[in-house]
Design an enzyme around this catalytic site. Structure first.
Site, short mmCIF file in Angstrom:
data_model
loop_
_atom_site.label_atom_id
_atom_site.label_comp_id
_atom_site.label_asym_id
_atom_site.label_seq_id
_atom_site.Cartn_x
_atom_site.Cartn_y
_atom_site.Cartn_z
N ILE A 76 0.24 -9.39 3.58
CA ILE A 76 -0.21 -9.02 4.46
C ILE A 76 -1.47 -8.01 4.34
O ILE A 76 -1.12 -6.66 4.07
CB ILE A 76 0.21 -8.74 5.76
CG1 ILE A 76 1.37 -9.58 6.39
CG2 ILE A 76 -0.12 -8.26 7.19
CD1 ILE A 76 2.44 -9.67 7.38
N ALA A 121 -1.96 -2.57 2.79
CA ALA A 121 -1.69 -3.85 2.94
C ALA A 121 -0.28 -4.19 2.10
O ALA A 121 0.31 -3.58 1.82
CB ALA A 121 -2.82 -4.32 1.61
N LYS A 122 0.66 -4.52 2.11
CA LYS A 122 1.63 -4.66 1.84
C LYS A 122 2.15 -6.74 1.53
O LYS A 122 1.82 -7.40 1.91
CB LYS A 122 2.53 -4.40 2.38
CG LYS A 122 4.01 -4.18 2.17
CD LYS A 122 3.72 -2.59 0.99
CE LYS A 122 4.77 -2.06 0.54
NZ LYS A 122 5.37 -0.56 0.33
N GLY A 123 3.17 -6.57 0.85
CA GLY A 123 3.87 -7.75 0.85
C GLY A 123 5.15 -7.84 -0.07
O GLY A 123 5.35 -7.18 -0.67
#
Ligand code: NAD
Length: 429
Positions: A76, A121-123
């Protein structure tokens, strides 16, 4: 009005705030408080709250026993108005869209507070990786990397390690990305040094935490060389925080880890404790100390409390029984809303997580900059730049808190939102 008194005029949360639970709800609450303070236009509020892009991918994995299982992965991208998206990759069974979104949003504010040219962001993948073999971990990482390949890039989105991912996982990601795009070390940070990782990265979060503590002590009249501290968590962040605090003369009275804790009223011998933990894998049983539990550690009378393990540990009940002068949130999200209100009422300043533990992402930025230039910095260069960045960030937050008579947390959010909003206006309005 003294600096400590200035904290008294905290905006008191309304009754409805006790129903705030999820990380995203807490973030939105903090966002709204800060956005209202700077009278952010409603359309910009919506723009900055929502993520720019979300990718949900299927990650099939053929296990060593031949069984094929399908996992779900996310990346995201919350905001990149100030620079490429930046944030870690987490492999954990609790990963879901909401968690990843909250963490991605947090990264936007964190990078803005330390004023590095990144967005947020992060995943992650919803999987318990603890029972995976190295071969399965590699296949999972490569499969996920190839699925998110279309939205990451050294000038677009730069992943990093997070829960259950490490330098080795970053090496696989870099290698997988390189198959298609050529040698690109700047695609991920937190790499092994041999592949372009930065000097000083492993110590960076603890070191950055201590830089903010040093500045806070100056601001709130605490003499660090004569101060006492306790630290919950003695992993990467907690152990380096203890080491650097001790080097500055601060006595570390107690530390805990998942198995228990140790206390010494005269201060623990931190260099000896670090050696002990390397061998024993726990602080428990350290010679010359008394046992202390994870509950009791926060009630120790001391100057500085550093939560460096879990979220949500400082609840209202705990906060009411604490006896300290400063809280440094090395862990993410350790303080509940109720506890935050207690600390305000009691004039105990809290260095908020988005400022306190931003040393890690700051050195990730240095790693990325070194990779883009194909150049190496020394330890000293990294630490000097980290010191400048963290001290400046604290000063910016503190000045804003003083100016508006607000908490350091609200000031941190206000500063971050203001910076992102300004860049947005310049780029798109
Ligand atoms: P880590 O895994 O190296 O260490 C965690 C420590 O917490 C260990 O000592 C562990 O025993 C202890 N712990 C775990 N469960 C516990 C429990 N139930 N009670 C008491 N102690 C417990 O992790 P870390 O990298 O040091 O991260 C610590 C915190 O800092 C986390 O909240 C993390 O999100 C945050 N953080 C880390 C970084 C980083 O660069 N490592 C950056 C920003 C924020």
């Amino acid at each position: 009005m003294s600096k400590r008194q200035a904290l008294k005029t905290l905006p008191v949360a309304s009754a409805s705030h006790s129903t705030i639970h999820s990380p995203m709800e807490i973030l939105n609450y903090q966002f709204e408080q800060a956005a209202n303070l700077i009278k952010l236009e409603p359309n910009l509020q919506q723009l900055l709250k929502e993520p720019y892009r979300e990718l949900h991918v299927q990650v099939p994995l053929k296990h060593d026993n031949g069984e094929l299982k399908i996992y779900h992965g996310y990346r995201i991208q919350h905001n990149a108005v100030r620079g490429p998206y930046k944030g870690g990759i987490r492999f954990h069974q609790d990963v879901d869209r909401n968690e990843v979104l909250a963490l991605a949003t947090l990264m936007t504010w964190k990078t803005a507070i330390v004023n590095i040219p990144f967005g947020g962001a992060k995943g992650g993948i919803a999987i318990d990786p603890t029972s995976l073999s190295s071969k399965e971990m590699q296949a999972l990482t490569r499969g996920f990397t190839s699925k998110i390949d279309l939205i990451i890039g050294p000038h677009r989105d730069i992943p990093a390690p997070d829960v259950n991912t490490d330098a080795k996982v970053m090496a696989w990601m870099m290698d997988e990305y390189g198959k298609k795009h050529g040698y690109t070390p700047a695609i991920v940070t937190g790499k092994p040094i041999a592949l372009g990782g930065s000097a000083g990265r492993s110590e960076a979060t603890g070191r950055g935490t201590v830089f903010t503590i040093v500045e806070a002590c100056k601001a709130y009249g605490i003499e660090l060389s004569k101060a006492t501290a306790v630290i919950q968590g003695f992993g990467n962040v907690g152990s380096f925080t203890a080491k650097f605090l001790r080097e500055l003369g601060c006595k570390v009275l107690a530390v805990t880890d998942v198995k228990g804790g140790v206390f010494n009223a005269n201060g623990l011998d931190i260099p000896a404790l670090l050696k002990y933990v390397q061998k024993e894998k726990t602080v428990v049983g350290f010679p010359g100390s008394e046992p202390i539990s994870n509950d009791q550690i926060f009630y120790t009378k001391c100057d500085i409390v550093v939560p460096a393990a879990l979220g949500g540990v400082l609840t209202g009940d705990v906060a009411r029984k604490m006896n300290c002068r400063l809280i440094a949130e090395a862990a993410n999200n350790p303080t509940t809303k109720e506890a935050d209100e207690v600390f305000y009422k009691n004039n105990v300043p809290v260095i908020p997580d988005i400022l306190c533990n931003a040393g890690g992402v700051t050195v990730s930025y240095f790693e990325w900059a070194q990779n883009l230039q194909q150049y190496r910095w020394t330890d000293k260069q990294v630490n000097d730049e980290l010191s400048k960045t963290m001290r400046q960030a604290f000063q910016d937050v503190y000045d804003l808190a003083k100016k508006h008579n607000i908490s350091l947390r609200t000031a941190a959010y206000t500063l971050a939102i203001d910076r992102v909003a300004e860049a947005t206006r310049l780029r798109v309005l």
